[in-house]
Scaffold this motif. Structure first.
Motif, PDB file in Angstrom:
ATOM      1  N   GLY A 235      61.123  57.972 138.654  1.00  0.00           N
ATOM      2  CA  GLY A 235      60.877  58.925 137.861  1.00  0.00           C
ATOM      3  C   GLY A 235      59.238  59.004 137.425  1.00  0.00           C
ATOM      4  N   THR A 236      58.946  59.059 136.246  1.00  0.00           N
ATOM      5  CA  THR A 236      57.499  59.172 135.698  1.00  0.00           C
ATOM      6  C   THR A 236      56.785  58.039 135.704  1.00  0.00           C
ATOM      7  N   VAL A 237      55.836  57.873 136.418  1.00  0.00           N
ATOM      8  CA  VAL A 237      54.963  56.636 136.445  1.00  0.00           C
ATOM      9  C   VAL A 237      53.689  56.801 135.945  1.00  0.00           C
ATOM     10  N   GLY A 238      53.112  57.842 135.383  1.00  0.00           N
ATOM     11  CA  GLY A 238      51.883  58.142 134.524  1.00  0.00           C
ATOM     12  C   GLY A 238      51.875  59.324 134.103  1.00  0.00           C
ATOM     13  N   VAL A 239      51.025  59.370 132.813  1.00  0.00           N
ATOM     14  CA  VAL A 239      50.775  60.558 132.151  1.00  0.00           C
ATOM     15  C   VAL A 239      49.191  60.514 131.744  1.00  0.00           C
ATOM     16  N   HIS A 240      48.267  61.490 132.575  1.00  0.00           N
ATOM     17  CA  HIS A 240      46.994  61.803 132.065  1.00  0.00           C
ATOM     18  C   HIS A 240      46.824  62.884 131.183  1.00  0.00           C
ATOM     19  N   VAL A 241      45.977  62.694 130.240  1.00  0.00           N
ATOM     20  CA  VAL A 241      45.452  63.675 129.355  1.00  0.00           C
ATOM     21  C   VAL A 241      44.063  64.006 129.659  1.00  0.00           C
ATOM     22  N   PHE A 242      43.626  65.217 129.951  1.00  0.00           N
ATOM     23  CA  PHE A 242      42.453  65.600 130.148  1.00  0.00           C
ATOM     24  C   PHE A 242      41.873  66.681 128.964  1.00  0.00           C
ATOM     25  N   THR A 243      40.744  66.334 128.372  1.00  0.00           N
ATOM     26  CA  THR A 243      40.282  67.065 127.270  1.00  0.00           C
ATOM     27  C   THR A 243      38.913  67.922 127.853  1.00  0.00           C
ATOM     28  N   THR A 245      36.319  68.187 126.555  1.00  0.00           N
ATOM     29  CA  THR A 245      35.004  67.341 126.429  1.00  0.00           C
ATOM     30  C   THR A 245      34.759  66.524 127.740  1.00  0.00           C
ATOM     31  N   GLY A 246      35.829  66.593 128.652  1.00  0.00           N
ATOM     32  CA  GLY A 246      35.479  65.955 129.951  1.00  0.00           C
ATOM     33  C   GLY A 246      36.017  64.666 130.191  1.00  0.00           C
ATOM     34  N   LYS A 247      36.890  64.247 128.922  1.00  0.00           N
ATOM     35  CA  LYS A 247      37.489  62.780 129.085  1.00  0.00           C
ATOM     36  C   LYS A 247      38.801  62.696 129.357  1.00  0.00           C
ATOM     37  N   GLU A 248      39.307  61.412 130.055  1.00  0.00           N
ATOM     38  CA  GLU A 248      40.543  61.402 130.413  1.00  0.00           C
ATOM     39  C   GLU A 248      41.234  60.129 130.035  1.00  0.00           C
ATOM     40  N   LEU A 249      42.648  60.423 129.335  1.00  0.00           N
ATOM     41  CA  LEU A 249      43.310  59.446 128.728  1.00  0.00           C
ATOM     42  C   LEU A 249      44.297  59.035 129.610  1.00  0.00           C
ATOM     43  N   LYS A 250      44.569  57.928 130.077  1.00  0.00           N
ATOM     44  CA  LYS A 250      45.538  57.512 131.103  1.00  0.00           C
ATOM     45  C   LYS A 250      46.767  56.595 130.536  1.00  0.00           C
ATOM     46  N   LEU A 251      47.918  57.081 130.855  1.00  0.00           N
ATOM     47  CA  LEU A 251      49.013  55.985 130.441  1.00  0.00           C
ATOM     48  C   LEU A 251      49.874  55.764 131.784  1.00  0.00           C
ATOM     49  N   ARG A 252      49.895  54.396 132.033  1.00  0.00           N
ATOM     50  CA  ARG A 252      50.626  53.915 133.106  1.00  0.00           C
ATOM     51  C   ARG A 252      51.963  53.545 132.761  1.00  0.00           C
ATOM     52  N   ILE A 253      53.237  54.017 133.727  1.00  0.00           N
ATOM     53  CA  ILE A 253      54.520  53.530 133.033  1.00  0.00           C
ATOM     54  C   ILE A 253      55.196  52.686 134.415  1.00  0.00           C
ATOM     55  N   VAL A 254      55.730  51.610 133.859  1.00  0.00           N
ATOM     56  CA  VAL A 254      56.195  50.807 135.117  1.00  0.00           C
ATOM     57  C   VAL A 254      57.788  50.644 134.838  1.00  0.00           C
ATOM     58  N   PRO A 255      58.635  51.216 135.446  1.00  0.00           N
ATOM     59  CA  PRO A 255      60.127  51.165 135.364  1.00  0.00           C
ATOM     60  C   PRO A 255      60.798  49.608 135.492  1.00  0.00           C
TER      61      PRO A 255
END
Length: 258
Positions: A235-243, A245-255
């Motif tokens: 399933g989902t192993v990551g979510v990346h938010v790109f703004t 302003t050129g920034k990236e916020l990364k969320l890592r998911i471990v099942p």
């Protein structure tokens, strides 16, 4: 409070973004039609009641030392593939510094930021608790449809089970695209932009083949896109938010079963 101010901050923490698409395992149902029609086997190990997941916010590049982060993400119910999750995430006030860096909101008073964040999470059926000094606790109980064929979320439809919005179907091809119109009239388009042929995405100590689905909301003044990263087995192993302003916020998911 203006919707144009509140709505972009819906994405700020990515706390709720990733739970819109947690788990699934890939057997394709060739009889399915339409991006928001999904069959498949709902009896998955990853969605059994009691299964738990880990989520890790990668903010080392945004704030030295990162932030305090504790999560409790647990499957509480599975009714024919309609999966209820209990999500409780506790972090500290340094998350505000992270959000300021990403969205350029440093000029707002801290209390104003908390009020905006509170309004956003409540819109999604969540609550925010700041009663413990220096701590922010977010709680939610979202529902999803999760089967062997893919993952759908009901956050976009305010938990209306008749209106699922697909994150990924495991028979999707790169370039497949679909839309959803929310109650506020805003349209969100999701597009499959990538499918690995080799193990190329890091999850914990492992590398995995993944799909990448871009989610773009029309007229969003702050967010360029949200990228959901999914694996046909875990399933989902990551979510990346790109703004914008050129920034990236990364969320890592471990099942839990990895």
């Amino acid at each position: 409070m203006k919707p144009s101010t509140v709505r972009p901050l819906l994405h700020t923490c990515a706390l709720l973004a990733f739970v819109c698409s947690l788990v699934g395992c890939g057997i394709i149902d060739p009889t399915e039609e339409g991006p928001n029609a999904m069959g498949g086997d709902p009896a998955l190990e990853l969605t059994e009641v009691g299964q738990r997941f880990g989520a890790y916010l990668d903010v080392a590049s945004l704030i030295p030392g990162g932030v305090t982060w504790e999560d409790d993400i647990t499957v509480t119910k599975n009714e024919g593939g309609i999966v209820s999750m209990n999500v409780a995430i506790t972090t500290d006030y340094r998350i505000i510094e992270v959000l300021d860096t990403i969205f350029g909101t440093s000029g707002l008073p801290r209390q104003t930021k908390l009020q905006i964040f509170d309004a956003v999470v409540k819109k999604f059926g969540a609550t925010i608790d700041t009663s413990v000094a220096g701590t922010i606790r977010v709680s939610a109980t979202p529902r999803f449809k999760i089967t062997s064929s893919g993952i759908q979320e009901f956050v976009s439809s305010s938990d209306d089970l008749s209106k699922p919005f697909t994150i990924i179907k495991y028979n999707a091809n790169v370039g497949d695209s679909w839309t959803f119109t929310r109650a506020d009239g805003k349209t969100v388009r999701r597009t499959v932009t990538y499918h690995s042929t080799t193990d190329d995405y890091p999850v914990g100590f492992w590398m995995m083949k993944v799909f990448k689905t871009e989610s773009v909301e029309e007229n969003d003044p702050v967010i360029q896109k949200i990228l959901y990263v999914t694996n046909h087995k875990y399933g989902t192993v990551g979510v990346h938010v790109f703004t914008k302003t050129g920034k990236e916020l990364k969320l890592r998911i471990v099942p839990s079963t990895l």
